[in-house]
Design a protein around this motif. Structure first.
Motif, PDB file in Angstrom:
ATOM      1  N   MET A  65       0.815  -1.224   0.000  1.00 24.54           N
ATOM      2  CA  MET A  65       0.000   0.000   0.000  1.00 24.54           C
ATOM      3  C   MET A  65       0.843   1.267   0.000  1.00 24.54           C
ATOM      4  SD  MET A  65      -3.498  -0.446   2.079  1.00 24.54           S
ATOM      5  CE  MET A  65      -4.463  -1.948   2.023  1.00 24.54           C
ATOM      6  N   MET A  66       2.066   1.181   0.576  1.00 24.50           N
ATOM      7  CA  MET A  66       2.940   2.363   0.587  1.00 24.50           C
ATOM      8  C   MET A  66       3.913   2.341  -0.598  1.00 24.50           C
ATOM      9  SD  MET A  66       2.107   4.354   3.093  1.00 24.50           S
ATOM     10  CE  MET A  66       3.413   5.372   3.771  1.00 24.50           C
ATOM     11  N   GLY A  67       3.845   1.283  -1.412  1.00 30.07           N
ATOM     12  CA  GLY A  67       4.692   1.217  -2.612  1.00 30.07           C
ATOM     13  C   GLY A  67       6.173   1.068  -2.304  1.00 30.07           C
ATOM     14  N   VAL A  68       6.495   0.307  -1.250  1.00 29.67           N
ATOM     15  CA  VAL A  68       7.912   0.146  -0.874  1.00 29.67           C
ATOM     16  C   VAL A  68       8.303  -1.326  -0.918  1.00 29.67           C
ATOM     17  CG1 VAL A  68       9.640   0.488   0.941  1.00 29.67           C
ATOM     18  CG2 VAL A  68       7.821   2.161   0.633  1.00 29.67           C
ATOM     19  N   ARG A  69       9.336  -1.613  -1.692  1.00 25.23           N
ATOM     20  CA  ARG A  69       9.905  -2.964  -1.710  1.00 25.23           C
ATOM     21  C   ARG A  69      11.400  -2.803  -1.485  1.00 25.23           C
ATOM     22  NH1 ARG A  69       6.273  -5.909  -0.804  1.00 25.23           N
ATOM     23  NH2 ARG A  69       4.584  -6.378  -2.189  1.00 25.23           N
ATOM     24  N   ALA A  70      11.845  -3.004  -0.296  1.00 19.91           N
ATOM     25  CA  ALA A  70      13.281  -2.867  -0.002  1.00 19.91           C
ATOM     26  C   ALA A  70      13.553  -3.616   1.284  1.00 19.91           C
ATOM     27  CB  ALA A  70      13.639  -1.395   0.147  1.00 19.91           C
ATOM     28  N   THR A  71      14.821  -3.811   1.584  1.00 25.39           N
ATOM     29  CA  THR A  71      15.185  -4.519   2.815  1.00 25.39           C
ATOM     30  C   THR A  71      15.810  -3.534   3.790  1.00 25.39           C
ATOM     31  OG1 THR A  71      15.651  -6.422   1.422  1.00 25.39           O
ATOM     32  CG2 THR A  71      16.437  -6.539   3.696  1.00 25.39           C
ATOM     33  N   PRO A  72      15.286  -3.476   5.002  1.00 26.47           N
ATOM     34  CA  PRO A  72      15.894  -2.556   5.967  1.00 26.47           C
ATOM     35  C   PRO A  72      17.271  -3.056   6.386  1.00 26.47           C
ATOM     36  CG  PRO A  72      13.799  -3.480   6.771  1.00 26.47           C
ATOM     37  CD  PRO A  72      14.172  -4.246   5.555  1.00 26.47           C
ATOM     38  N   HIS A  73      18.170  -2.143   6.711  1.00 19.74           N
ATOM     39  CA  HIS A  73      19.463  -2.575   7.223  1.00 19.74           C
ATOM     40  C   HIS A  73      19.612  -2.064   8.656  1.00 19.74           C
ATOM     41  CE1 HIS A  73      20.267   1.475   5.707  1.00 19.74           C
ATOM     42  NE2 HIS A  73      21.236   1.524   6.606  1.00 19.74           N
ATOM     43  N   ALA A  74      20.640  -2.578   9.311  1.00 24.31           N
ATOM     44  CA  ALA A  74      20.856  -2.158  10.700  1.00 24.31           C
ATOM     45  C   ALA A  74      22.129  -1.328  10.791  1.00 24.31           C
ATOM     46  CB  ALA A  74      20.966  -3.378  11.598  1.00 24.31           C
ATOM     47  N   ILE A  75      22.097  -0.361  11.688  1.00 29.28           N
ATOM     48  CA  ILE A  75      23.339   0.352  12.040  1.00 29.28           C
ATOM     49  C   ILE A  75      23.582   0.010  13.502  1.00 29.28           C
ATOM     50  CG2 ILE A  75      24.472   2.590  12.313  1.00 29.28           C
ATOM     51  CD1 ILE A  75      22.735   3.691  10.058  1.00 29.28           C
ATOM     52  N   GLY A  76      24.650  -0.756  13.753  1.00 27.80           N
ATOM     53  CA  GLY A  76      24.869  -1.289  15.107  1.00 27.80           C
ATOM     54  C   GLY A  76      23.698  -2.202  15.455  1.00 27.80           C
ATOM     55  N   GLN A  77      23.085  -1.954  16.602  1.00 27.76           N
ATOM     56  CA  GLN A  77      21.955  -2.790  17.039  1.00 27.76           C
ATOM     57  C   GLN A  77      20.616  -2.231  16.557  1.00 27.76           C
ATOM     58  OE1 GLN A  77      22.268  -5.695  19.107  1.00 27.76           O
ATOM     59  NE2 GLN A  77      24.369  -5.371  18.444  1.00 27.76           N
ATOM     60  N   ARG A  78      20.629  -1.071  15.878  1.00 23.51           N
ATOM     61  CA  ARG A  78      19.374  -0.391  15.547  1.00 23.51           C
ATOM     62  C   ARG A  78      18.960  -0.685  14.104  1.00 23.51           C
ATOM     63  NH1 ARG A  78      16.738   1.077  19.566  1.00 23.51           N
ATOM     64  NH2 ARG A  78      15.970   3.059  18.799  1.00 23.51           N
ATOM     65  N   GLN A  80      17.146   0.213  10.796  1.00 24.91           N
ATOM     66  CA  GLN A  80      16.749   1.486  10.197  1.00 24.91           C
ATOM     67  C   GLN A  80      15.415   1.318   9.470  1.00 24.91           C
ATOM     68  OE1 GLN A  80      18.745   4.267  10.869  1.00 24.91           O
ATOM     69  NE2 GLN A  80      19.528   2.647  12.207  1.00 24.91           N
ATOM     70  N   PRO A  81      14.432   2.138   9.814  1.00 25.27           N
ATOM     71  CA  PRO A  81      13.150   2.002   9.128  1.00 25.27           C
ATOM     72  C   PRO A  81      13.276   2.432   7.668  1.00 25.27           C
ATOM     73  CG  PRO A  81      13.146   3.946  10.553  1.00 25.27           C
ATOM     74  CD  PRO A  81      14.447   3.236  10.792  1.00 25.27           C
ATOM     75  N   LEU A  82      12.395   1.925   6.818  1.00 25.72           N
ATOM     76  CA  LEU A  82      12.320   2.428   5.442  1.00 25.72           C
ATOM     77  C   LEU A  82      11.432   3.669   5.468  1.00 25.72           C
ATOM     78  CD1 LEU A  82      12.054  -1.026   3.685  1.00 25.72           C
ATOM     79  CD2 LEU A  82      14.033   0.502   3.761  1.00 25.72           C
ATOM     80  N   SER A  83      11.249   4.274   4.317  1.00 25.64           N
ATOM     81  CA  SER A  83      10.476   5.512   4.336  1.00 25.64           C
ATOM     82  C   SER A  83       9.735   5.724   3.021  1.00 25.64           C
ATOM     83  CB  SER A  83      11.448   6.643   4.662  1.00 25.64           C
ATOM     84  OG  SER A  83      11.068   7.824   4.053  1.00 25.64           O
ATOM     85  N   ALA A  84       8.532   6.263   3.115  1.00 22.29           N
ATOM     86  CA  ALA A  84       7.746   6.661   1.932  1.00 22.29           C
ATOM     87  C   ALA A  84       6.775   7.742   2.359  1.00 22.29           C
ATOM     88  CB  ALA A  84       6.976   5.467   1.354  1.00 22.29           C
ATOM     89  N   TYR A  85       6.527   8.688   1.470  1.00 21.96           N
ATOM     90  CA  TYR A  85       5.620   9.816   1.732  1.00 21.96           C
ATOM     91  C   TYR A  85       5.983  10.518   3.054  1.00 21.96           C
ATOM     92  CZ  TYR A  85       3.129   7.371  -1.936  1.00 21.96           C
ATOM     93  OH  TYR A  85       2.805   6.738  -3.114  1.00 21.96           O
ATOM     94  N   GLY A  86       7.279  10.519   3.368  1.00 25.39           N
ATOM     95  CA  GLY A  86       7.741  11.204   4.576  1.00 25.39           C
ATOM     96  C   GLY A  86       7.469  10.436   5.860  1.00 25.39           C
ATOM     97  N   ILE A  87       7.100   9.148   5.732  1.00 27.63           N
ATOM     98  CA  ILE A  87       6.749   8.353   6.920  1.00 27.63           C
ATOM     99  C   ILE A  87       7.757   7.236   7.112  1.00 27.63           C
ATOM    100  CG2 ILE A  87       4.968   6.778   7.816  1.00 27.63           C
ATOM    101  CD1 ILE A  87       3.014   8.507   6.189  1.00 27.63           C
ATOM    102  N   LYS A  88       8.180   7.032   8.359  1.00 27.67           N
ATOM    103  CA  LYS A  88       9.085   5.918   8.647  1.00 27.67           C
ATOM    104  C   LYS A  88       8.276   4.633   8.742  1.00 27.67           C
ATOM    105  CE  LYS A  88      12.505   8.736  10.937  1.00 27.67           C
ATOM    106  NZ  LYS A  88      12.897   9.331  12.217  1.00 27.67           N
ATOM    107  N   LEU A  89       8.783   3.568   8.135  1.00 29.48           N
ATOM    108  CA  LEU A  89       7.987   2.337   8.006  1.00 29.48           C
ATOM    109  C   LEU A  89       8.730   1.113   8.509  1.00 29.48           C
ATOM    110  CD1 LEU A  89       6.983   2.717   4.239  1.00 29.48           C
ATOM    111  CD2 LEU A  89       5.530   3.237   6.206  1.00 29.48           C
ATOM    112  N   MET A  90       7.998   0.209   9.139  1.00 32.90           N
ATOM    113  CA  MET A  90       8.548  -1.118   9.413  1.00 32.90           C
ATOM    114  C   MET A  90       7.444  -2.148   9.251  1.00 32.90           C
ATOM    115  SD  MET A  90      11.043  -3.032   9.846  1.00 32.90           S
ATOM    116  CE  MET A  90      12.238  -1.729   9.856  1.00 32.90           C
ATOM    117  N   SER A  91       7.811  -3.264   8.597  1.00 38.26           N
ATOM    118  CA  SER A  91       6.831  -4.321   8.338  1.00 38.26           C
ATOM    119  C   SER A  91       7.552  -5.644   8.165  1.00 38.26           C
ATOM    120  CB  SER A  91       6.071  -3.997   7.038  1.00 38.26           C
ATOM    121  OG  SER A  91       5.310  -5.116   6.619  1.00 38.26           O
ATOM    122  N   MET A  92       6.902  -6.717   8.582  1.00 35.65           N
ATOM    123  CA  MET A  92       7.446  -8.057   8.332  1.00 35.65           C
ATOM    124  C   MET A  92       7.565  -8.297   6.831  1.00 35.65           C
ATOM    125  SD  MET A  92       8.540 -10.339  10.248  1.00 35.65           S
ATOM    126  CE  MET A  92       9.450 -11.696   9.618  1.00 35.65           C
ATOM    127  N   GLY A  93       6.729  -7.627   6.062  1.00 34.18           N
ATOM    128  CA  GLY A  93       6.751  -7.772   4.602  1.00 34.18           C
ATOM    129  C   GLY A  93       8.073  -7.320   3.988  1.00 34.18           C
TER     130      GLY A  93
END
Ligand SMILES: Nc1ncnc2c1ncn2[C@@H]1O[C@H](COP(=O)(O)OP(=O)(O)OP(=O)(O)O)[C@@H](O)[C@H]1O
Ligand SMILES: [Mg+2]
Length: 277
Positions: A65-78, A80-93
């Motif tokens: 629905m947000m049109g995002v297909r990418a893999t999040p990466h980590a910096i250290g233990q954190r 990094q959320p993905l982003s679309a339309y100015g919104i930070k995103l996280m999903s099992m998808g």
């Protein structure tokens, strides 16, 4: 955040996150993700910092629905959320893309949810919107019992079958002493593009009636609208469009109602300190 149930574990705040709004329903397919996505985009357009957490691990629809297909990466233990339309995103998808089902049981799901909440680098957010899976099961319950929610938005259609389940969802939040910010009646009516008349596809007014019965506000009535379905399927949610649209106005009304109710809920939760002379 509502008051704690007696004997409940204290819910640790998520540093930097001001308001956490859960979008839930009793019945599946009533438009939770559509409402969560368009609410999040509308809040971002109003100038707020917004995150969207897809808590539907078995059927995550936020990436599509947000049109995002990418893999999040980590910096250290954190993470990094993905982003679309100015919104930070996280999903099992994002972590399990494609059509392969996730074959996990409860404890795994609960621990991944905690990671999504607490190990993702959400930064400073005014609103973190959580798109819950349908129903009132273990994952939803564990999530709301461990998350410092500002409150819940319950989505229903006007049909009796959906309303029956929406009442259960309202009760679930009330039982664990979480504030229900209100009910959204989605797929409320259809303005026929051919004859111009209003068609009450799933009946009408059930959301208002149920809200009154349950003593919670009706936040908005969102019409059934082909452009909204198309926007969801193509990763361009209706609220993200620049041109005016009646559906965008409906989501703006919802966002304003959520902002007001969230602020009321926070004030209620803040203990007042009495100063004696
Ligand atoms: N107001 C609306 N007008 C037109 N289509 C809508 C509307 N709301 C939702 N839909 C469409 O209905 C379908 C179901 O919506 P959605 O996926 O948001 O429901 P859900 O409650 O999140 O479902 P699930 O319980 O599976 O998570 C989607 O195709 C969506 O585009
Ligand atoms: Mg959904």
């Amino acid at each position: 955040m509502g008051p704690q149930a007696p004997g409940a574990q204290p819910k640790l705040p998520i540093p930097g996150v001001e308001n956490i709004i859960a979008v839930g329903s009793g019945k599946g397919g009533v438009g939770k993700t559509t409402v969560a996505v368009n609410l999040a985009i509308t809040l971002a357009k109003l100038g707020y910092d917004v995150g969207l957490l897809d808590a539907d691990v078995y059927g995550p629809n936020v990436p599509l629905m947000m049109g995002v297909r990418a893999t999040p990466h980590a910096i250290g233990q954190r993470i990094q959320p993905l982003s679309a339309y100015g919104i930070k995103l996280m999903s099992m998808g994002f972590l399990n893309p494609g059509d392969k089902p996730l074959v996990w049981r409860g404890p795994m799901l609960n621990s991944v949810m905690q990671q999504f909440l607490r190990s993702v680098d959400w930064g400073n957010l005014d609103y973190l919107v959580i798109d819950l899976p349908p129903g009132t099961g273990d994952v939803q319950l564990t999530l709301i019992q461990t998350t410092p929610l500002t409150g819940a938005v319950i989505v229903t259609t006007p049909s009796d079958v959906s309303l029956e389940d929406a009442r259960k969802a309202v009760h679930m939040f009330e039982q664990v002493r979480e504030e229900v910010l209100g009910i959204v009646e989605n797929m409320s009516f259809l303005d026929c593009p051919h004859c111009g008349k209003r068609i009450d596809v799933f009946s009408h007014g059930g959301g208002a009636r149920t809200a009154k019965e349950m003593n919670v506000p009706l936040l908005a009535e969102i019409p059934l609208d082909p452009m909204t379905r198309l926007g969801g399927d193509t990763g361009k949610p209706i609220a993200s469009l620049d041109e005016p649209h009646t559906q965008k106005t409906a989501f703006e009304k919802l966002a304003q109602a959520v902002i007001e109710r969230a602020s009321d809920s926070k004030q209620k939760a803040t203990p007042t300190i009495e100063i004696s002379e």
